[in-house]
Scaffold this motif. Structure first.
Motif: not given
Length: 217
Positions: A111-136
Motif C-alpha cells: 500500500s505504501e510502495y510502488d514497483n515492489l519486486p516479488s518478495m515471497a514473504i506471505t507463505g505458510p512458513e518462513g520469516s522476514v528480517r527487516v533492517h532499519v536505522s532509528f532515532w529514539q
C-alpha cells in the motif's frame, strides 16, 4: 539483416524505460514527508490501530531483535513525558516470524510502495528480517528518514526507501496503545460517562506532545 530494418524495430534503452516507468526500483507511493511523526501516529495515517489492537488482544509477542546497537548523541529532545533527553541514534535487524504479521507487513508495503519486486514473504512458513536505522528519545523510537530499509526473505534481499510506516509497524506498540486509551477516554467523555474536565480540552492531537514528543532530528 540490417539493425534498422522494419522487421527489427528499435527498442528504447533500459535507462529510458526506467525513466518512462518512473523508476526501476521501489518508490514511495504515499509520501508522508510533510507530516511530523506525531501527526502520522495520532491520525493513524499508516492504518495500524486495528492491527495493534488485535496484537494486544491476542497477547502477541514483540518482534525478536536479531541484532541492535545505538549511540547517545549530544542533541536533546523531549521524551514521551516532556522531559528533555539525549537523542539516541541506532540500527537493528528485527524478525517478523508469524504468518499473520508477515501478511500485514506485506499489505503495508504494497500500500505504501510502488514497483515492489516479488518478495515471497506471505507463505505458510518462513520469516522476514527487516533492517532499519532509528532515532529514539526515552522509550519512543522512530525510523530515520535518511537511511534505506532492507528486507530479507527466503534468501533474497531488497532495499527500499525509508518510510515512516515501516517504523510504525516495528516500533509503534506503545504509541498506539496510548492512542487507543485517549480515543476511548474521549468517547466516554462524549457519552457523559466521565466528567468533561477529565481530559480538559485535550484531544488525540493535543496529547501528542506528552505521548510521542519530539520530531525526527
Amino acid at each position: 539483416m540490417s539493425a534498422l530494418s522494419h522487421s527489427a524495430p528499435l527498442r528504447p534503452p533500459v535507462a529510458l524505460l526506467c525513466v518512462l516507468a518512473l523508476g526501476c526500483g521501489p518508490t514511495i507511493r504515499h509520501t508522508l514527508a510533510t507530516n511530523d511523526q506525531r501527526h502520522i501516529t495520532y491520525e493513524d495515517l499508516c492504518h495500524l490501530q486495528s492491527w495493534y489492537d488485535h496484537r494486544t488482544a491476542s497477547h502477541a509477542p514483540p518482534f525478536r531483535v536479531v541484532d541492535e546497537q545505538s549511540t547517545e548523541t549530544a542533541q536533546r529532545e523531549p521524551d514521551e513525558s516532556g522531559r528533555l533527553r539525549h537523542v539516541e541514534l541506532g540500527e537493528g535487524t528485527y524478525l517478523i516470524a508469524s504468518r499473520e504479521d508477515r501478511l500485514r507487513f506485506n499489505q503495508l508495503l504494497r500500500s505504501e510502495y510502488d514497483n515492489l519486486p516479488s518478495m515471497a514473504i506471505t507463505g505458510p512458513e518462513g520469516s522476514v528480517r527487516v533492517h532499519v536505522s532509528f532515532w529514539q528519545t526515552g522509550t519512543i523510537r522512530r525510523i530515520r528518514p535518511d537511511v534505506d530499509v532492507t528486507v530479507e526473505a527466503n534468501g533474497s534481499r531488497h532495499v527500499l526507501p525509508s518510510h515512516p510506516c515501516v517504523g510504525e509497524f516495528l516500533f509503534g506498540e506503545q504509541a498506539y496503545a496510548m492512542r487507543r486509551n485517549v480515543l476511548e477516554a474521549e468517547r466516554a467523555r462524549a457519552r457523559g460517562e466521565i466528567p468533561a474536565a477529565y481530559l480538559g480540552d485535550a484531544s488525540v492531537g493535543d496529547v501528542t506532545d506528552a505521548a510521542v514528543a519530539g520530531d525526527a532530528p
